[in-house]
Enzyme design. Sequence first.
Site, PDB file in Angstrom:
ATOM      1  CB  SER A  62      -0.926   0.022   1.231  1.00  0.00           C
ATOM      2  OG  SER A  62      -0.153   0.076   2.427  1.00  0.00           O
ATOM      3  CG  LEU A  64       6.606   5.974  -0.929  1.00  0.00           C
ATOM      4  CD1 LEU A  64       6.374   6.797  -2.195  1.00  0.00           C
ATOM      5  CD2 LEU A  64       7.484   6.730   0.056  1.00  0.00           C
ATOM      6  CB  SER A 194       9.792  10.746   8.193  1.00  0.00           C
ATOM      7  OG  SER A 194       8.958  11.853   8.498  1.00  0.00           O
ATOM      8  CE1 TYR A 207       6.569   7.475  10.931  1.00  0.00           C
ATOM      9  CE2 TYR A 207       6.982   9.846  10.960  1.00  0.00           C
ATOM     10  CZ  TYR A 207       6.844   8.656  10.262  1.00  0.00           C
ATOM     11  OH  TYR A 207       6.990   8.652   8.895  1.00  0.00           O
ATOM     12  CE  LYS A 211       9.895   6.663   9.477  1.00  0.00           C
ATOM     13  NZ  LYS A 211      10.204   5.592   8.498  1.00  0.00           N
ATOM     14  CB  THR A 242      -0.347   7.142   2.112  1.00  0.00           C
ATOM     15  OG1 THR A 242       0.300   7.502   3.349  1.00  0.00           O
ATOM     16  CG2 THR A 242       0.574   7.496   0.948  1.00  0.00           C
TER      17      THR A 242
END
Length: 325
Positions: A62, A64, A194, A207, A211, A242
């Site tokens: 799904s 990217l 990211s 998150y 990253k 997305t």
Amino acid sequence: MVSPATRKSLPKVKAMDFITSTAILPLLFGCLGVFGLFRLLQWVRGKAYLRNAVVVITGATSGLGKECAKVFYAAGAKLVLCGRNGGALEELIRELTASHATKVQTHKPYLVTFDLTDSGAIVAAAAEILQCFGYVDILVNNAGISYRGTIMDTTVDVDKRVMETNYFGPVALTKALLPSMIKRRQGHIVAISSIQGKMSIPFRSAYAASKHATQAFFDCLRAEMEQYEIEVTVISPGYIHTNLSVNAITADGSRYGVMDTTTAQGRSPVEVAQDVLAAVGKKKKDVILADLLPSLAVYLRTLAPGLFFSLMASRARKERKSKNS
């Protein structure tokens, strides 16, 4: 009135202007031509680099990852598509082989199903990946999970889950495939990180931490792999339209289930996938694929940290007020 001396100098001035203009214009056009030729050669080399290359893409079912599968397939790469959902991978392969009319020879992709949070499964998956074509040219570490929540409400188990998916899983898969690349003295590791790997925003702590760790690890890897001629590319997108925010987990591990406004207004994953393809083809080392404001925030964090911290504190206050209203 123009003096006689001035009159005598006028032809000389005009002559100098003429000489200057006739010298500069060819030089300018020559520079533009050289630059254009350089870009053309880069494009041609990038196309050749990707054609018939064995490319492994994680998180290919799904978002990217799926769009990356499409553009790499259309470029003539030999794909190994990875994810947790075998049915979704099979459907993607059917879509690729049925609908893509390309100018280059394409190859039917392989699929390998495994969970990046299962360290034992990663070792077995790496062996299965190598069996597909016998080697790997390019590994695209794309799989990931997002998160929304306050630090105080978030359990450590949630922090660990995000780190397992976004950091430890890709690191383990990379380490499992690196020996074969080192042996061939050829390979390319791509980390889809990211913009939050370069600066952090409130209520994304787990998150952003994962990253930042990704950025640091692959920066170190790039330096260490130089002796083996292995390329490392870190790509840092901004918001992409997305389901990343919809599928994000919250402080207690439950599904967030909301399409954030910033995500809904993000770039098309098709466009970002094309940029990823171009960055890999040109063997770029570090790429930011974000709009102007997020990109500026990265530099603001370094050049004016006090202002950046104030802006983030203001953002946190606004988000808390919005949630409480």
